[in-house]
Design an enzyme around this catalytic site. Structure first.
Site, mmCIF file in Angstrom:
data_model
loop_
_atom_site.group_PDB
_atom_site.id
_atom_site.type_symbol
_atom_site.label_atom_id
_atom_site.label_comp_id
_atom_site.label_asym_id
_atom_site.label_seq_id
_atom_site.Cartn_x
_atom_site.Cartn_y
_atom_site.Cartn_z
ATOM 1 N N GLY A 126 40.978 122.757 46.019
ATOM 2 C CA GLY A 126 42.422 122.941 46.046
ATOM 3 C C GLY A 126 43.141 122.703 47.353
ATOM 4 C CE1 TYR A 154 41.879 115.542 40.342
ATOM 5 C CE2 TYR A 154 42.792 115.788 42.545
ATOM 6 C CZ TYR A 154 41.937 116.206 41.551
ATOM 7 O OH TYR A 154 41.133 117.286 41.760
ATOM 8 C CB CYS A 167 58.680 99.397 28.195
ATOM 9 S SG CYS A 167 58.922 97.650 28.345
ATOM 10 C CE1 TYR A 201 50.004 116.851 37.224
ATOM 11 C CE2 TYR A 201 49.420 115.012 38.643
ATOM 12 C CZ TYR A 201 49.096 115.904 37.643
ATOM 13 O OH TYR A 201 47.854 115.846 37.068
HETATM 14 N N1 LLP Z 1 37.400 122.816 40.900
HETATM 15 C C1 LLP Z 1 38.043 122.973 39.728
HETATM 16 C C2 LLP Z 1 37.548 123.953 38.770
HETATM 17 C C3 LLP Z 1 39.185 122.202 39.448
HETATM 18 O O1 LLP Z 1 39.816 122.381 38.300
HETATM 19 C C4 LLP Z 1 39.646 121.257 40.400
HETATM 20 C C5 LLP Z 1 40.828 120.448 40.141
HETATM 21 C C6 LLP Z 1 38.933 121.115 41.602
HETATM 22 C C7 LLP Z 1 37.817 121.917 41.818
HETATM 23 C C8 LLP Z 1 39.342 120.137 42.683
HETATM 24 O O2 LLP Z 1 40.590 120.458 43.206
HETATM 25 P P1 LLP Z 1 41.163 119.648 44.477
HETATM 26 O O3 LLP Z 1 40.340 120.022 45.684
HETATM 27 O O4 LLP Z 1 41.051 118.211 44.185
HETATM 28 O O5 LLP Z 1 42.571 120.092 44.582
HETATM 29 N N2 LLP Z 1 45.698 115.626 38.650
HETATM 30 C C9 LLP Z 1 46.270 116.559 39.594
HETATM 31 C C10 LLP Z 1 45.239 117.492 40.149
HETATM 32 C C11 LLP Z 1 44.513 118.291 39.101
HETATM 33 C C12 LLP Z 1 43.459 119.171 39.702
HETATM 34 C C13 LLP Z 1 42.688 119.878 38.664
HETATM 35 N N3 LLP Z 1 41.592 120.660 39.138
HETATM 36 C C14 LLP Z 1 46.955 115.765 40.697
HETATM 37 O O6 LLP Z 1 46.997 114.546 40.626
HETATM 38 O O7 LLP Z 1 47.515 116.349 41.619
#
Ligand code: LLP
Length: 419
Positions: A244, A377, A348, A322
């Site tokens: 996150g 992503y 479109c 988003y």
């Molecule tokens: N662990 C779990 C259980 C997760 O659900 C996620 C991401 C991560 C780790 C990795 O999180 P990160 O370090 O990448 O923030 N599509 C969205 C982001 C969705 C993230 C979902 N979970 C975007 O483009 O911002």
């Protein structure tokens, strides 16, 4: 600037470089536009930043494969020693192909299927329990295979990550994790089952988090749960605080915490009997890539000016989905009149934009334009909408350029109908 930014993307004489290569030169030799361009040095630096942050702590870095599942990039990460965080059986199979040690790998998900759980138990992957039915499915799988399953319980610490609601995941009303009031029920069920080993607790608060206080608050809460579980006689040792950590999409000079800032904020809370698991996706892969487009044309309607590019929401959907901001820049000198432009694709839909209200000089047709910080992503969420083809990916290592994913073709698509 993000602490991990080693300037793998930088300007010289108004030309953008990726490591030692001029992006315009790359664009001119490419048969297909748009494409994604990655820097290996940046990927290695981002991983090293986590390793350094975790010095002196028992820890597993579990790269979140969902952020970017390019097989070559995964192989680089597994070679660096990373674990993997998975959300599907296919990601599990891909991680095997990439050479990850599946014993240092975690399967997440609120809707894991029996087939996915079977793969996970067979390979000794750590599994996060997400609900009552998920626990029953894990129990059934372990029984069918007569093989123990190592499980963590996904708890919602109910700490607000202060991010877009679509990517907030650790609140009480989230679709993920157990109802914390039911913790003792879960403990009783696990205790009764000889094939389940409860090895830890898990949480994931959300994504694009910019304050380490949020991680610290959650860690304190999770440690209380961990101690309560240990007091019930379980020898749980994994504290999984999820992923996150945000990155500097906005480039406004705000201080985005580094992995070291994050880990130092919780270091004092950790004891030797704990192995920390961290699940970064974006902060490992996000700033390793740009999405390279060509300008198709410039137009004006009413009081709006538009730069139309060949890339669109089909290849990069975060702005549309988003309202996410990603920095946009030209890869070469442009001397047109400066206006406020929306940068839009050919799809479109009025929701098809890469950026809104950007002050830029009007570019001639064919100008190279990049959407920055496109490693996480972006390709992973691309689609065939409007029958656009998923774009190719290239990797730069110093002065070397390799294709790490070819472009999809119409033939690839047509083959799906050979039924
Ligand atoms: N662990 C779990 C259980 C997760 O659900 C996620 C991401 C991560 C780790 C990795 O999180 P990160 O370090 O990448 O923030 N599509 C969205 C982001 C969705 C993230 C979902 N979970 C975007 O483009 O911002």
């Amino acid at each position: 600037m993000h602490g991990n930014n080693i300037m793998s993307f930088h300007y010289n004489d108004d030309y953008l470089y990726c490591e030692k290569l001029k992006v315009k030169d790359i664009q001119e030799t490419m048969p297909y536009s748009p494409f994604y361009l990655y820097s290996l040095a940046q990927l290695e630096a981002n991983y090293a930043a986590y390793q350094k942050a975790l010095e002196g702590i028992n820890a597993i870095i579990g790269y979140a494969v969902k952020a970017n599942n390019n097989l070559t990039l995964l192989k680089h990460l597994s070679a660096l020693g990373s674990g993997a965080v998975l959300v599907s059986g296919n990601e599990l199979q891909l991680s095997l192909a990439a050479g990850f040690d599946l014993k240092r790998t975690i399967l997440n998900g609120n809707g894991k299927t029996l087939a996915e759980l079977r793969l996970a138990v067979e390979h000794g992957v750590l599994i996060n329990i997400d609900s009552e039915f998920d626990l029953q499915h894990i129990q059934q799988t372990a029984k069918d295979l007569n093989k123990p399953a190592n499980v963590l319980i996904r708890i919602n610490p109910d700490v607000d990550p202060e991010v877009h609601p679509y990517i907030s995941t650790g609140m009480k009303n989230s679709k993920f994790g157990i109802r914390n009031e039911r913790l003792n029920w879960f403990l009783d069920e696990i205790r009764k089952d000889d094939l389940l080993n409860l090895v830890g607790v898990h949480c994931h608060l959300g994504s694009t988090i910019k304050k380490v206080r949020i991680f610290r608050d959650a860690t304190e809460i999770m440690l209380d749960f961990m101690r309560a579980i240990q007091a019930e006689g379980f020898s749980a040792r994994y504290l999984n605080i999820g992923g996150g950590l945000g990155i500097d999409y906005e480039r406004t000079g705000d201080d985005i915490p580094t992995p070291t800032d994050l880990i130092n904020s919780i270091r004092g809370l950790l004891t030797d009997d704990i192995t920390l698991i961290i699940e970064p996706g974006r902060s490992i892969i996000g700033n390793t890539a740009v999405f390279v487009n060509r300008v198709t044309g410039v137009k004006t309607n009413g009081n709006k000016h538009f730069i139309v590019t060949d890339g669109s929401m089909a290849e990069l959907i975060r702005p549309s989905l988003y309202d996410a901001y990603q920095h946009i820049a030209f890869i070469e000198p442009v001397n047109g009149k400066v206006e406020t432009f929306d940068i839009v694709g050919p799809v479109c839909e009025s929701a098809d934009f890469l950026g809104k209200e950007r002050k830029l000089p009007a570019p001639p047709e064919g100008t190279g334009l990049v959407v920055c910080d496109a490693g996480a992503y972006c390709h992973a969420m691309s689609s065939n909408y409007n029958l656009k083809m998923r774009p190719p990916e290239y990797l730069v290592d110093g002065d070397r350029l390799t294709c790490i994913r070819r472009v999809e073709t119409l033939d690839d698509y047509l083959r799906l109908f050979d039924v």
